[in-house]
Structures are given as structure tokens and as C-alpha cells.
Scaffold this active site. Structure first.
Site, PDB file in Angstrom:
ATOM      1  N   LYS A   1       0.852  -1.208   0.000  1.00 57.09           N
ATOM      2  CA  LYS A   1       0.000   0.000   0.000  1.00 57.09           C
ATOM      3  C   LYS A   1       0.882   1.251   0.000  1.00 57.09           C
ATOM      4  CE  LYS A   1      -1.665   1.666   4.069  1.00 57.09           C
ATOM      5  NZ  LYS A   1      -1.429   3.089   4.355  1.00 57.09           N
ATOM      6  N   ASN A   2       1.880   1.261   0.910  1.00 52.71           N
ATOM      7  CA  ASN A   2       2.662   2.494   1.093  1.00 52.71           C
ATOM      8  C   ASN A   2       3.714   2.710   0.022  1.00 52.71           C
ATOM      9  OD1 ASN A   2       1.074   3.069   3.239  1.00 52.71           O
ATOM     10  ND2 ASN A   2       2.547   2.436   4.792  1.00 52.71           N
TER      11      ASN A   2
ATOM     12  N   CYS B   1      -4.817   8.068   9.154  1.00 59.14           N
ATOM     13  CA  CYS B   1      -5.142   7.474  10.453  1.00 59.14           C
ATOM     14  C   CYS B   1      -4.926   8.478  11.582  1.00 59.14           C
ATOM     15  CB  CYS B   1      -4.272   6.239  10.691  1.00 59.14           C
ATOM     16  SG  CYS B   1      -4.971   4.780   9.886  1.00 59.14           S
TER      17      CYS B   1
ATOM     18  N   ARG C   1       0.265  14.595  12.848  1.00 63.07           N
ATOM     19  CA  ARG C   1       0.661  14.371  11.444  1.00 63.07           C
ATOM     20  C   ARG C   1       0.856  15.695  10.675  1.00 63.07           C
ATOM     21  NH1 ARG C   1      -1.654   8.967   9.214  1.00 63.07           N
ATOM     22  NH2 ARG C   1       0.488   8.864   8.478  1.00 63.07           N
TER      23      ARG C   1
ATOM     24  N   ASP D   1       4.314   0.649  12.139  1.00 57.42           N
ATOM     25  CA  ASP D   1       3.051   0.066  11.654  1.00 57.42           C
ATOM     26  C   ASP D   1       2.805  -1.340  12.185  1.00 57.42           C
ATOM     27  OD1 ASP D   1       3.255   1.617   8.349  1.00 57.42           O
ATOM     28  OD2 ASP D   1       2.771   2.397  10.332  1.00 57.42           O
TER      29      ASP D   1
ATOM     30  N   ARG E   1      -8.391  -0.102   4.489  1.00 56.10           N
ATOM     31  CA  ARG E   1      -7.472   0.864   3.872  1.00 56.10           C
ATOM     32  C   ARG E   1      -6.142   0.206   3.522  1.00 56.10           C
ATOM     33  NH1 ARG E   1      -6.911   6.211   7.180  1.00 56.10           N
ATOM     34  NH2 ARG E   1      -5.611   6.560   5.353  1.00 56.10           N
TER      35      ARG E   1
HETATM   36  C1  EPZ Z   1       4.104   7.016   6.224  1.00 58.00           C
HETATM   37  O1  EPZ Z   1       3.366   8.054   6.838  1.00 58.00           O
HETATM   38  C2  EPZ Z   1       3.143   5.836   6.139  1.00 58.00           C
HETATM   39  N1  EPZ Z   1       1.973   6.180   5.346  1.00 58.00           N
HETATM   40  C3  EPZ Z   1       2.690   5.423   7.548  1.00 58.00           C
HETATM   41  O2  EPZ Z   1       1.883   4.250   7.415  1.00 58.00           O
HETATM   42  C4  EPZ Z   1       3.926   5.082   8.382  1.00 58.00           C
HETATM   43  O3  EPZ Z   1       3.516   4.791   9.693  1.00 58.00           O
HETATM   44  C5  EPZ Z   1       4.891   6.269   8.384  1.00 58.00           C
HETATM   45  O4  EPZ Z   1       5.228   6.632   7.023  1.00 58.00           O
HETATM   46  C6  EPZ Z   1       6.177   5.966   9.136  1.00 58.00           C
HETATM   47  O5  EPZ Z   1       6.811   4.873   8.563  1.00 58.00           O
HETATM   48  C7  EPZ Z   1       2.075   6.194   3.996  1.00 58.00           C
HETATM   49  O6  EPZ Z   1       3.124   5.941   3.431  1.00 58.00           O
HETATM   50  C8  EPZ Z   1       0.814   6.521   3.238  1.00 58.00           C
HETATM   51  P1  EPZ Z   1       6.322  10.333   8.323  1.00 58.00           P
HETATM   52  P2  EPZ Z   1       3.973   9.572   6.876  1.00 58.00           P
HETATM   53  O7  EPZ Z   1       6.203  11.576   7.540  1.00 58.00           O
HETATM   54  O8  EPZ Z   1       4.632   9.872   5.595  1.00 58.00           O
HETATM   55  C9  EPZ Z   1       6.533  13.564  11.712  1.00 58.00           C
HETATM   56  C10 EPZ Z   1       0.036   2.865   7.798  1.00 58.00           C
HETATM   57  O9  EPZ Z   1      -0.470   2.363   8.820  1.00 58.00           O
HETATM   58  N2  EPZ Z   1       6.412  14.530  10.607  1.00 58.00           N
HETATM   59  O10 EPZ Z   1       7.534   9.492   8.182  1.00 58.00           O
HETATM   60  O11 EPZ Z   1       2.897  10.464   7.343  1.00 58.00           O
HETATM   61  C11 EPZ Z   1       5.207  12.853  11.958  1.00 58.00           C
HETATM   62  O12 EPZ Z   1       4.383  13.617  12.805  1.00 58.00           O
HETATM   63  C12 EPZ Z   1       0.505   4.310   7.814  1.00 58.00           C
HETATM   64  O13 EPZ Z   1       0.189   2.258   6.697  1.00 58.00           O
HETATM   65  C13 EPZ Z   1       6.582  15.886  10.878  1.00 58.00           C
HETATM   66  O14 EPZ Z   1       6.824  16.271  12.022  1.00 58.00           O
HETATM   67  O15 EPZ Z   1       5.063   9.391   8.027  1.00 58.00           O
HETATM   68  C14 EPZ Z   1       5.622  11.569  12.611  1.00 58.00           C
HETATM   69  O16 EPZ Z   1       5.852  11.808  13.984  1.00 58.00           O
HETATM   70  C15 EPZ Z   1       0.293   4.977   9.158  1.00 58.00           C
HETATM   71  N3  EPZ Z   1       6.460  16.781   9.868  1.00 58.00           N
HETATM   72  C16 EPZ Z   1       6.960  11.262  11.945  1.00 58.00           C
HETATM   73  O17 EPZ Z   1       7.413  12.495  11.344  1.00 58.00           O
HETATM   74  C17 EPZ Z   1       6.188  16.396   8.582  1.00 58.00           C
HETATM   75  O18 EPZ Z   1       6.118  17.262   7.682  1.00 58.00           O
HETATM   76  C18 EPZ Z   1       6.883  10.189  10.882  1.00 58.00           C
HETATM   77  O19 EPZ Z   1       6.052  10.677   9.853  1.00 58.00           O
HETATM   78  C19 EPZ Z   1       6.024  15.018   8.319  1.00 58.00           C
HETATM   79  C20 EPZ Z   1       6.143  14.109   9.350  1.00 58.00           C
END
Ligand code: EPZ
Length: 439
Positions: free
Chosen positions: A36-37, A130, A135, A319, A411
């Protein structure tokens, strides 16, 4: 089992739930679906492609279907030909993504970079996803600004204009997966060399790099501490198959360890699950991995894996944190689970407690005292992976478990009930009609 009627003041509407009767072992084979991701950013990247893209063997994750709606809204074509998804963005003529499309998935934000890169201006409503924390998207927007875009946030929309886009170096203060992907895609549309330092190293980043290069792009360094994009090249159509879903793989591995039995997972990439496999080596099951096959033999009650802390790749994946909490709930001994990436990713604990789990959680730190027996209950899926943890608990609990709000599980898991049924799990998808409760 009498029909399920649930007390509510909402209009009569049918929704679905899982009904699980716990206690069966799992035996047999499961084919892991494409990730998915990985598919979500790749579908966003097709916005940059002039020509037809065929994505092979695409599961009908509901998030994928939303991304197809987004492509169609922008003027592109997205149709399924059997299992293959055909996307053609040659006719793209819009650069605005309204709230009703953007707010339902996190991956809508991945369209910001490609739309801005292609149309030189974008108006995108804030993403959803989610409910596991705030986020924010500050790292996405900071990077887009550093590549020369003018970005204004107003009335729930991100307005970006790109008359002065320029290649250059970006240093991410945190290796955000989504920000890395967004900036890779924007940089592809900017003449010159862009380097992204401290990028995310998740395997999905490699897959996006491979997809862009299959379309004639020039991206290198995914998985390392710097990704280099030589932008400005026109991208042409291609045929591509995304990597196996490492989180689906991990979920079935954990389910097999919890339920006991002998399960063979096909179309895996065991490398991607090293963090999980090393944790499970202590839990008295036998797991062997060869080529794209993972075999799990679980003959007795699992022993606690000890402790697990979530981290960016190649650390333990956030995850799989909730599924691991479910495993700990039935393992012999105490376990410690620490969630370091998302500040509100323990809503599943409240639901697991209804099933007799012995869990304490505070500020992302969860201590679980494993129980020999859990008991079926009516529970509610709080988010995608939390919902998966409730399915796992239901498979081992004594008696009936119903899980509501399973659209969140859809999802990221395709045909979950069918696959578990084929392995011997007693799980059904039921339609429930809501009505005022009987007196
Ligand atoms: C991706 O989300 C995945 N989703 C998530 O999977 C996964 O948990 C996550 O990466 C971490 O591996 C998709 O790919 C669609 P991040 P993403 O940006 O991109 C902070 C699932 O269950 N952050 O790496 O949103 C954020 O708050 C989903 O399949 C900022 O502070 O993850 C978090 O604490 C859930 N500012 C951390 O970084 C930003 O601009 C990780 O977020 C972006 C993120």
C-alpha cells in the site's frame, strides 16, 4: 448468531463488521499483496508521466481507490484491467484538490509535489489519514519552499506557485517518509540536480526511485543518507509491479505465531522484515526465510519477545507496533512496547482491555503482562493497524469477537477475512444495520 443491532441515533445505514470465533490454528499458504505504502506515492508520481502507466497486480486497498479518484478528478484516467491498474495523466487539466478528496487519506499530500512540478501551481487541501497523532506537513512545505516555490496556507488549503522552482540541496530535520517522497517527485520536474540529505530509508522509497527511473527519470541513492535527483527529464509510460507489502507480511507472521500452526507466506521480501524476525526469534516459534518465502511453525504458546521500540527503517516499524502489542497480550511473560514515531498510536489498547488483556500504557510506553486466555468482545477499530491488532486478538480469544469500523482496516489489508479463512481462521465480514435499540 442473532443479527447485530447497535444502539445509535444515526440514520439507518448499513456498515460492516468482522465476526470472529477464536481458537483455531492457522495452516496453509498466503500470497502477500503489493505494498500500500509503495503504491500510494507511485500513483501520485504518475501525475508527472506523459503516457500510459500499468501497475501490475494492484490490490483494491480503499486508499488506492481514493488515489484513483484523485487522478480522475485532476483529469487523468485510472481504470482497472483485471488486477492491473492503468493510469494515464496525459490529459491532466486541473491543479486543485478539494477537501472531500484530500481529507480522507494521508497520501493526498503526496500529490502536492507532482502537481506543482507538472502545472507549476497547486492548490491542495490538507490531508487526512489514520488518527495516530497530529501528522504535520511542515517538512513537506519547508522542502517545497527550499526548491523555490511560494507556499501560502489559507482556509484549509495549501497554495503553491512554482514560477521560480530551482534545484538545490535539502536537509530534512527528520527522515519523514512522505516528505522524502513528495520532494523526490517535485525535484524530478525541476531542471538540474537536487540532493535530499537525511531522507527516509524505508524500502518504499527505493520502490518510488525504481518507478521513476522505469519512466526515464534519473534518481539514485534511495536507502542511503542522500538521494540525488537529476531533474528536468520527461517521464514516459511504463509497466511496473510494486514491492510486497512488508506490513501485511509482518501482520500474518504475528497472526501465525499467536494462533499456532504452520503458515507459508509467498511473494515476500524477508529482508524488509529483519527487525521483526529478529524480535520473534525469542518467542519459541520457528521462522525460516528463503527467496520470497517465509515459513512460520508455531507449536506452543509464544514466549514474550521482551521489548520493542519503534524507529525509522531499518528499525522496528511503527506500523507493526499494535500487532506486536496483541502478540504480547497472549505471550508468556511481561513485554515492553515503546512507540517513538506517533504521539497517539495506542488507541487499540483500550479495545484490547475489553478482551481481558493486562496492559498499562502512558505517553507511548506500554507494558503488557501476557495472559493465557483472552475473551471475545464487541470492539471498535480505532485506526488501520490498531484494527488489525484487534483481529489478531479475536483469532485467539475464547468465544465471539465483533469488530466495528472495519473500513479503516480495508485501507491497508485486501481480502483480510478471506485470506485468514483460507488459513483456517473463523472470521466473517457481516453487514450490520443500525437501528434504535430494542426496548
Ligand atoms: C508514512 O506516513 C506511512 N503512510 C505510515 O503508514 C507510516 O507509519 C509512516 O510513514 C512511518 O513509517 C504512507 O506511506 C501513506 P512520516 P507519513 O512523515 O509519511 C513527523 C500505515 O499504517 N512529521 O515518516 O505520514 C510525523 O508527525 C501508515 O500504513 C513531521 O513532524 O510518516 C511523525 O511523527 C500509518 N512533519 C513522523 O514524522 C512532517 O512534515 C513520521 O512521519 C512530516 C512528518
Amino acid at each position: 448468531m442473532e443479527r447485530l443491532y447497535l444502539e445509535t441515533n444515526e440514520h439507518r445505514k448499513a456498515s460492516e463488521c468482522f465476526l470472529i470465533i477464536g481458537g483455531n490454528h492457522l495452516n496453509g499458504e498466503v500470497e502477500i499483496d503489493c505494498a500500500k505504502n509503495s503504491l500510494l506515492p507511485i500513483i501520485a508520481a504518475t501525475i508527472l508521466v506523459e503516457g500510459e502507466v500499468e501497475l501490475r497486480k494492484v490490490p483494491l486497498y480503499s486508499d488506492v481507490l481514493v488515489m484513483c479518484d484523485i487522478i480522475r478528478h485532476l483529469g487523468g484516467k485510472a481504470v482497472f484491467n483485471g488486477e492491473n491498474l492503468i493510469i494515464d495523466c496525459s490529459g491532466l487539466d486541473k491543479n486543485c484538490l478539494p477537501n472531500e478528496l484530500s481529507a480522507s487519506v494521508r497520501s493526498s499530500i503526496f500529490t502536492l509535489g507532482p502537481i506543482l512540478g507538472r502545472m507549476r501551481s497547486a492548490k491542495v487541501a490538507y490531508p487526512g489519514g489514520c488518527d495516530i497523532g497530529l501528522r504535520p506537513i511542515d517538512l513537506h512545505l519547508k522542502g517545497v519552499r527550499e526548491l523555490g516555490a511560494k507556499v501560502v496556507e489559507k482556509n484549509g488549503y495549501i497554495y503553491a506557485s512554482g514560477e521560480k522552482l530551482k534545484s538545490g540541496d535539502i536537509i530534512l530535520s527528520f527522515p519523514s517518509v512522505g516528505a522524502t517522497e513528495n520532494l523526490m517527485m517535485l525535484a524530478v520536474a525541476i531542471e538540474g540536480e537536487t540532493r535530499i540529505f537525511n531522507p527516509a530509508r524505508e524500502p518504499e522509497i527505493n520502490d518510488l526511485q525504481d518507478f521513476i527511473n522505469a519512466c526515464g527519470g534519473d534518481v539514485s541513492g534511495a536507502g542511503s543518507n542522500a538521494i540525488v535527483i537529476k531533474g528536468g527529464k520527461k517521464l514516459h509510460g511504463t509497466s511496473f509491479k510494486a514491492m510486497p507489502d512488508r506490513i501485511e507480511t509482518g501482520t500474518y507472521i504475528i497472526a501465525s505465531v499467536m494462533c499456532g500452526g504452520e503458515v507459508v507466506l509467498k511473494n515476500c521480501n524477508p529482508q524488509h522484515n529483519n527487525a521483526l524476525l529478529s524480535k520473534l526469534s525469542k518467542t519459541a516459534c520457528k521462522i525460516t526465510a528463503k527467496d520470497d518465502i517465509i515459513k512460520i511453525e508455531a507449536r506452543s504458546r509464544p514466549i514474550s519477545f521482551g521489548e520493542v521500540e519503534t524507529a525509522v527503517y531499518p528499525g522496528f516499524p511503527t506500523d507493526l507496533q499494535a500487532p506486536m502489542t496483541a502478540l504480547a497480550s497472549v505471550s508468556d511473560g511481561y513485554s515492553l512496547v515503546v512507540e517513538n514515531l506517533f504521539e497517539a498510536r495506542s488507541k487499540h489498547v483500550g479495545e484490547l482491555l475489553k478482551m481481558g488483556c493486562d496492559i498499562k500504557t502512558r505517553n507511548g510506553i506500554t507494558i503488557i503482562n501476557g495472559r493465557e486466555k483472552l475473551y471475545g468482545a464487541d470492539v471498535f477499530s480505532p485506526d488501520l493497524r490498531g484494527g488489525a491488532s484487534l483481529v489478531l486478538a479475536g483469532l485467539v480469544a475464547e468465544g465471539y469477537t465483533t469488530i466495528e469500523n472495519i473500513k479503516l482496516i480495508d485501507r491497508g489489508y485486501y481480502k483480510l477475512a478471506e485470506k485468514l479463512q483460507r488459513l483456517g481462521g473463523d472470521i466473517k465480514r457481516l453487514e450490520i444495520s443500525r437501528r434504535g435499540c430494542d426496548s
